[in-house]
Design a protein around this motif. Sequence first.
Motif, short mmCIF file in Angstrom:
data_model
loop_
_atom_site.label_atom_id
_atom_site.label_comp_id
_atom_site.label_asym_id
_atom_site.label_seq_id
_atom_site.Cartn_x
_atom_site.Cartn_y
_atom_site.Cartn_z
N ALA A 171 1.11 -1.06 0.08
CA ALA A 171 0.02 0.06 -0.22
C ALA A 171 0.90 1.22 -0.03
O ALA A 171 1.96 1.26 0.55
CB ALA A 171 -0.93 -0.09 0.86
N ASP A 172 0.38 2.29 -0.46
CA ASP A 172 1.01 3.63 -0.28
C ASP A 172 1.10 4.17 0.94
O ASP A 172 0.12 4.62 1.37
CB ASP A 172 0.12 4.48 -1.44
N MET A 173 2.40 4.40 1.28
CA MET A 173 2.69 5.00 2.51
C MET A 173 1.90 6.37 2.90
O MET A 173 2.11 6.84 3.94
CB MET A 173 4.08 5.10 2.87
N GLY A 174 1.66 6.84 1.88
CA GLY A 174 1.17 8.38 2.15
C GLY A 174 -0.20 8.53 2.46
O GLY A 174 -0.71 9.44 2.83
N TRP A 175 -0.96 7.39 2.53
CA TRP A 175 -2.43 7.45 3.07
C TRP A 175 -2.46 6.51 4.01
O TRP A 175 -1.67 5.97 4.74
CB TRP A 175 -3.20 6.83 1.77
N ILE A 176 -3.85 6.27 4.70
CA ILE A 176 -4.01 5.79 5.99
C ILE A 176 -3.33 4.39 5.92
O ILE A 176 -2.93 3.91 7.14
CB ILE A 176 -5.53 5.82 6.28
N ALA A 177 -3.44 3.59 5.09
CA ALA A 177 -3.09 2.31 4.87
C ALA A 177 -1.76 2.15 5.33
O ALA A 177 -1.23 1.04 5.98
CB ALA A 177 -3.08 1.50 3.55
N LEU A 206 -4.31 -15.40 7.29
CA LEU A 206 -5.51 -14.37 7.14
C LEU A 206 -5.15 -13.59 5.64
O LEU A 206 -3.88 -13.02 5.73
CB LEU A 206 -5.59 -13.53 8.28
N LEU A 207 -6.23 -13.12 5.02
CA LEU A 207 -6.10 -12.40 3.85
C LEU A 207 -6.99 -11.19 4.02
O LEU A 207 -8.08 -11.25 4.99
CB LEU A 207 -6.83 -13.03 2.84
N ILE A 208 -6.70 -10.01 3.41
CA ILE A 208 -7.31 -8.81 3.61
C ILE A 208 -7.46 -8.25 2.24
O ILE A 208 -6.54 -8.31 1.18
CB ILE A 208 -6.55 -7.79 4.41
N THR A 209 -8.62 -7.42 1.74
CA THR A 209 -8.73 -6.72 0.64
C THR A 209 -9.33 -5.34 1.04
O THR A 209 -10.19 -5.16 1.87
CB THR A 209 -9.66 -7.38 -0.37
N ALA A 210 -8.92 -4.35 0.46
CA ALA A 210 -9.42 -3.13 0.98
C ALA A 210 -8.90 -2.01 -0.52
O ALA A 210 -7.85 -2.43 -1.28
CB ALA A 210 -8.81 -2.28 2.02
N GLY A 233 -10.96 5.25 5.07
CA GLY A 233 -10.33 6.07 3.97
C GLY A 233 -9.42 6.79 5.26
O GLY A 233 -9.61 6.67 6.27
N THR A 234 -8.61 7.66 4.76
CA THR A 234 -7.63 8.60 5.52
C THR A 234 -8.26 9.37 6.03
O THR A 234 -8.13 9.95 7.38
CB THR A 234 -6.55 9.12 4.60
N GLU A 235 -9.44 10.15 5.68
CA GLU A 235 -10.15 11.26 6.03
C GLU A 235 -11.09 10.68 7.47
O GLU A 235 -11.55 11.52 8.19
CB GLU A 235 -11.02 11.70 5.29
N VAL A 236 -11.19 9.26 7.69
CA VAL A 236 -11.92 8.89 8.78
C VAL A 236 -10.79 7.97 9.71
O VAL A 236 -11.13 7.18 10.56
CB VAL A 236 -13.15 8.02 8.19
N HIS A 290 -19.97 10.02 3.13
CA HIS A 290 -18.47 9.18 2.94
C HIS A 290 -18.18 9.64 1.14
O HIS A 290 -17.06 9.56 1.11
CB HIS A 290 -18.14 8.15 3.62
N GLY A 291 -19.39 9.39 0.40
CA GLY A 291 -18.91 9.48 -1.01
C GLY A 291 -19.01 7.99 -1.61
O GLY A 291 -18.44 7.81 -2.53
N ASP A 292 -19.30 6.95 -0.55
CA ASP A 292 -19.44 5.66 -1.40
C ASP A 292 -21.00 5.14 -1.40
O ASP A 292 -21.66 5.37 -0.41
CB ASP A 292 -18.70 4.47 -0.42
N LEU A 293 -21.20 4.52 -2.41
CA LEU A 293 -22.45 3.89 -2.72
C LEU A 293 -22.48 2.47 -1.80
O LEU A 293 -21.42 1.70 -2.11
CB LEU A 293 -22.97 3.87 -4.16
#
Length: 347
Positions: free
Chosen positions: A12-18, A87-91, A120-123, A201-204
């Motif tokens: 994952a990109d280190m710049g975001w919450i992940a 254990l597996l994760i998807t996001a 998300g990063t904003e939450v 949040h902007g998600d359907l």
Amino acid sequence: DVGAGDVFCWPADMGWIAGSLILGSALLRGATLVCYDGAPDYPDWSRMGRLIETYRVTHYGSAPTLIRGLASNEAVSTAPDLSSLRLLITAGESIAAEHFVWFERAFGRSECPLINYTGGTEVSGCLLSSVVTKPIVPAGFNTRSPGVAVDVLDPAGQPLTGAIGELAVLAPFVGMTASFWQDEQRYLETYWSTVPGVWIHGDLAMRTGEGHYLLLGRSDDTIKVAGKRVGPAEVEEILVEIEGVIEAAVIGAEDPVKGQALIAFLTCSGPADDILKLATARIQERLGKPFAPRAVFVVPQLPKTRSSKIMRRVIRSVYSGSPAGDLSSLVNPEAIADIERIVRQGA
């Protein structure tokens, strides 16, 4: 369930919450964290599997886009020894049920729980996820994040069950972003203007009668064809079911008759002549004639972020000829030139 002796790998990109989430999840619990640099398919699609085999990874996470690539190259991607996985994760974006099941079977031996995670990063992380003590439906979430009041709302702000609506946060919690840097108005318009007083949040999303949640793409990507709304993910899931289609991205373009028309971009593993005809037929069959795409383009690659999310916004701007905006998170800028060239040829 992470501790000393475990090995955690979630590209994952280190710049975001992940990025901070992964660091905390692994190192604060005494686990080993595997980091890497470069593309997940270089020198070939066995790279992720070889990381798992070499370092005996126990917890592995992947974006849906990466899962689609792994599935399209199953013989190579699953050749390494994956037996250490627990254990597996998807996001990162919505995932089709078929790719969820494939990942669970091919990487997890149908034994490892696959946890879907969205927020998300904003939450500061998670809004919806799954726990292993309840049934997990393919591509779904079986619980809300502890301490977070989440629901699915209609345009009037009323709760919905069994229908598509907006994912909403109903009460403040400690992780919520309080503002945008030097842009208070944009922050208010983004999260608080759709339903006054409620964080949209902007998600359907859709909540089933059994209490499961399904994510159906970003609401700002929603396409309105002849007065009917459809999420790109809903159309893309139909397209990736076609044999030979690796990835799909669907956008909306202005149309004088329908308001908007569907435009599809595909990456394929072989000759595309039959796929182009089949794509239109499948969408008409599943969604109805008004949703027949105005154009279907086969391109060498789709523009993506470092975490393998497809940037529909960039595709939409290229197709419409409008400014592409911020491209700092784009890892394959050459994809833009490819799309521009192919769109011009098909014009």
